[in-house]
Each structure stands twice: as C-alpha cells, then as structure tokens.
Design an enzyme around this catalytic site. Structure first.
Site, short mmCIF file in Angstrom:
data_model
loop_
_atom_site.label_atom_id
_atom_site.label_comp_id
_atom_site.label_asym_id
_atom_site.label_seq_id
_atom_site.Cartn_x
_atom_site.Cartn_y
_atom_site.Cartn_z
N LYS A 131 66.56 -22.85 27.02
CA LYS A 131 65.76 -21.74 27.54
C LYS A 131 64.29 -22.03 27.23
CE LYS A 131 65.14 -16.77 26.94
NZ LYS A 131 65.71 -15.57 26.34
N ASP A 144 68.34 -5.12 24.14
CA ASP A 144 68.29 -5.39 25.58
C ASP A 144 69.69 -5.67 26.12
OD1 ASP A 144 67.03 -5.56 28.02
OD2 ASP A 144 66.51 -7.68 27.82
N GLY A 171 64.07 -15.96 34.84
CA GLY A 171 63.56 -14.61 34.72
C GLY A 171 62.05 -14.63 34.77
N GLY A 172 61.45 -13.46 34.53
CA GLY A 172 60.01 -13.36 34.62
C GLY A 172 59.27 -14.16 33.57
#
Length: 544
Positions: free
Chosen positions: A41, A139, A21-22
């Site tokens: 992660k 989210d 992801g970003g």
C-alpha cells in the site's frame, strides 16, 4: 501502468494494481527476498499539502502499520513491513486473493441474513482482538472487509486507527472516517470508544442485508445530520438479524450490546438456534414471528383475547399483568432509531456546517477499490438536541390515515389508524384493534409508577417465562423517552395459528405515572404494522 514492474525498497516488485483510493494505491507485489506475494500500500504524492500536513499523513500511515501489527488474529490483515519509496511511506501486508464486501454489495446488491451473520462473525472477532490490544479501528465499512476465497473474513485498513492512550492526529473540529459509518457520538465531537466500531459494524450489516447504508442521504451534510438525530428506517430483508442491527445502531453508545453479546447473537443467527440469554438474542424466523403480539385476537400483554391461553396474556398495565406484558418496543433503542419523522431544528446541531466542511475535506486510505465508497471526514454536531418533554396542550399533527382519540379519565390522547375500533377500556388501559382483529394497540397507565419501567417489565417477564413456554425475548433495554426514564421490551410468542411479535415502550418517573404504549401483530406482517407503533408513540400526549 508506469509503476508496474518497478522495485520498491530494493525488494518488492510491483506486479498488479488491486485497489485505489483517494490517498493511496494497493499493489500485488512479489517479495523477491522471501519469494512470496504481498500487498503493498503506497501513498500518493500530495503536492498540495503543506509540510506539516504531509508529516501528519505519513505518521498516520506508520500508525496504521503499528496498530495492525500489534493485533495477532486470523481475521486481521498481517503487516509484514513498513518501507519508504521515494520519500513516500509504504505498508507491506499479506496478500489475500479476494474481493471486498464493498465490491460484493456494489449497485445495491445484498446477501442473505445468514451470510451477513457469517461475515459479521469474522468482523466482530477482528474487532474484539483489536479492542483487547487497545486499538480502535475507526473506519469499519464494507470496503475494508476482505472476503477470501477460502471463506476467511479479514478486516483491513487501520489507517485511522487509534491506540488507546495515544495522542490524536486530528485537529480540533476534524473527524476522519467514511461518513456513512461514523457513529453518532463521533458526529457530536465526542471521544470514540469500542462501541463506535460496533455502530459501524451495525451500519455495515444493515447495508449487507438492505442494499444501502442506513442513513445515507443526498449530501454529506444530510447524511451526517441523519446519523446524529434521525430514526432508523425499518428493515425489510434483515430477518433474524433485525433486532441485533437495531441495537447496534442506537444513538447512545452505552446502550449498544457488547462485543461478546454481538458475537453470540451473530452466532445464533448463523446457526438458526434461538438464543434468549443475550441482551440482543436472535431467533429463528419462526420464533421471531412469535414476537408480533397476539394470536387470533389473543393479546400477549392484555390477556383480553379469545385465545388468551395460546399467547402471553397480561392483565392491566397498572401492574396487575399476570402474563407477558406488552414488550417495551422502542425506548432507547427502537424509539430513537425508528419511526419518528420529526426532525430536530438545525440550531440543535450548531456545528453541522463544520461537520460538512470536514467531510468534504475527505479522504482516508482505501485499502482496496470499493465501488464508490470513499474515505471522508466528518465532524462534530456538538451535542444531542434536548429531548422534548411530553406536551400537555395541543397535540402534534395527526398523521394521514389516523384520527385522534382522547381518553379523559386516563388523561391521555393519541392517534389511532382509521378503521381501527375500540376493543377494551378499563380504569388502567385502553386498546384498539384493526379490521382483522389480529393487530392491537394498547395504552396503559400505572399510577403510581415504580422505581423504573424496566423493573416493571422484568417482573412481568418473570411470570411470562413460567406460564408461556413459547415466549421469546428479542430485547429488553433501559432507555429514556422525552426526558423520562424508560424501557423498551420486544418479544415473540406462538398463537393458535401463527407467530406474533410485540413491542412495548414504558416511561415515567417514580412517584408519578408510568405510561405504556404497546403494539402486537402477526410477525409475518410486522413491517406493515410496526409504523403504527411509531405514529402512536410520536403523537401520544398527556392531557392532565
């Protein structure tokens, strides 16, 4: 890749990149101490950020680990460890050989309503566990829903989760999350709660069955604006999930179903069992069709049909209904989430530019690649625009294909589709039918109004349940309409030859007049007839 094979924290050997992801990358790794596979992660280096911003980012990552770690549930990803790697925080989680719901839905693909309900059950179980632990996810989106090969549904990426009572890590005017799934109250800068996560669940289910997020527009600003004020576009493929999704996506968080009610409705949809005990019951396709309205001219609410014995028939809107009244259609839920094409002036959302700037600032931590979904930030459209009061002079423009009807003795006017003809008129109501005689719009006036339209509907429903065994409630909810107390009621019933669906909106204050706008039509053609209700409702005015 350069990092492949590298050892993190002297223990976790990176084997394969499985998501990006970003803000970070997720690796499949080998835990060389315990001899098991894990997911690691790792945040990207952010050289452009100031030291204060980096500290906030790292603390968010650590909060993600702490938030997820306090939730012990099979539908929530398990966090094993938090380590540093060259000064960057890394979260070590269970490795789930899987794809994401976002990947499954990539390119506008959809899943059947029953499969969406199965996935939703896993998601709501995870959210209930999180909320009971005092954690808001903030989210929820398809890209954060893992679909394991064994059928397990796992909610992940608590990167912007908030523990109840904890201090916030966002500045005033900043909102984090993925724009398509941010609830309206968060768009307006209000404090999120469990209902905000449920709205995001509703948006995820909508995309699962319709192939697109419910309010996505061409730009982040337009999307944020649409979430805050626009009605929900009618669904075409949701089937028995439609009433639940609509209820989850209402603008007012206080009027959404609870997590328990949502779970019951999802369970009923998956099993195909009709459940009329919850606030948002789901029915089988047959009973759902029954909600359309009347059968072969039978009006469930008006009782003026040729087949009044086969469907809930009602007398007048003025309280004399003796059979199921027109279900209140859109009130708070449907009224504000469907049909109306009018947009609130931009000045009603004075912080939209701020919201968009925050959206563009972008980027939360994607746990896995999700086919173009991006974390983003959006911000507050300060307050909901004031609801206009019912006009008493010139009506709004008449929609194309409609003509204006004025009923002087009832003091009302409203648009009616061209080709629909007057079917009945009394001192308390007037109705029009389409060419087939199967669809009917009815406007009723109750004078004086009772304590609340919801009480009126509940009393009619009590009689309906006794006299019409095929009646099935889809929803009955308190709401507001044009600044007045209102209620919306939706139901189905079996006619002589088909199932009908009906929607009824009642609004008005005690001591004044209550107005009821009711539509019934064959359930199988509901998508065709439902917009008629919206246009009649939006064009309805009192004339004296």
């Amino acid at each position: 890749m350069s990092d492949e094979g590298r050892l993190v924290a002297g223990r976790y050997r990176l084997a394969e990149q499985i998501g990006r992801g970003g803000m970070g990358t997720v690796w499949r790794a080998e835990d060389e101490v315990l001899g098991r596979q894990v997911a690691v992660k790792r945040l990207h280096a952010q050289a452009h950020l100031a030291d204060e911003e980096l500290a906030t980012l790292y603390e968010r990552t650590r909060r993600e680990a702490r938030s997820a770690a306090r939730i012990a549930h099979r539908n929530v990803v398990v966090v094993h460890d938090v380590v540093d790697d060259d000064g960057l925080p890394c979260i070590v989680m269970e490795y789930i050989p899987t794809g994401t719901l976002g990947e499954l839905l990539r390119g506008g693909r959809t899943v059947p309503p029953e499969e969406a309900a199965r996935i939703g059950l896993g998601m709501i179980a995870a959210l209930r566990a999180a909320h009971e632990a005092g954690v808001l996810h903030r989210d929820v989106k398809p890209g954060n829903v893992l679909l394991a090969a064994d059928g397990r549904v796992v909610l992940t990426d608590f990167g912007i989760a908030m523990t109840v009572g904890a201090s916030t890590l966002t500045k005033t005017g900043e909102m984090v999350g993925s724009i398509d799934y941010i609830a309206p109250e968060r768009m307006r800068g209000r404090k999120p709660g469990p209902a905000s996560d449920l709205w995001a669940l509703g948006a995820t289910l909508y995309q699962a069955v319709e192939g697109r997020p419910p309010f996505r527009k061409g730009t982040a600003m337009e999307t944020a604006y649409a979430i805050a004020v626009d009605p929900l576009e009618p669904m075409k493929q949701a089937g028995p999930l439609e009433p639940l999704i609509e209820a989850l996506l209402v603008k007012d968080p206080d009027e959404r179903p609870s997590a328990e009610q949502t779970e019951n409705a999802l369970r009923a949809t998956r099993s195909g069992v009709t459940d009329t005990t919850t606030v948002v019951p789901l029915t089988s396709s047959a009973s759902r069709a029954y909600a359309a309205g009347r059968d072969e001219g039978a009006s469930p609410v008006t009782g003026s049909a040729t087949d009044a014995t086969t469907g809930p028939g009602t007398g007048s809107a003025g309280g004399g209904r003796t059979a199921p009244p027109p279900p209140t259609g859109s009130g708070r839920g449907r009224d504000r989430t469907r049909g109306s094409k009018r947009r609130v002036p931009l000045w009603g959302l004075v912080t939209v530019p701020v919201l968009v700037a925050a959206v563009v600032a972008g980027g939360l931590y994607a746990t896995r690649g999700d086919g173009g979904e991006k974390g983003g930030s959006a911000d507050n459209a300060t307050r909901e625009p004031a609801t206009p009061t019912a006009p008493t002079s010139a009506p709004p423009p008449v929609p194309e294909g409609f003509h204006l009807v004025k009923v002087k003795d009832l003091g009302i006017s409203f648009p009616v589709p061209d080709g629909w003809t007057a079917a009945r008129k009394t001192t308390e109501e007037v109705s029009y039918k389409d060419e087939t005689g199967l669809a009917e719009i009815t406007i009723g006036v109750v004078d004086p109004a009772g304590s609340h339209p919801l009480t009126h509907f509940e009393s009619i429903e009590a009689n309906t349940k006794v006299n019409y065994p095929t009646y099935r409630k889809l929803r009955m909810q308190k709401t507001s309409f044009r600044g007045q107390p209102a209620a919306v009621w939706e139901f189905t019933f079996q006619g002589r030859a088909r199932v009908f669906r009906a929607i009824d909106l009642g609004f008005g204050r005690e001591g004044g007049k209550e107005y009821d706008i009711y539509l019934s039509a064959p359930d199988l053609e509901w998508a065709t007839y439902r917009p008629v209700f919206d246009k009649v409702r939006d064009g309805f005015i009192t004339t004296g």
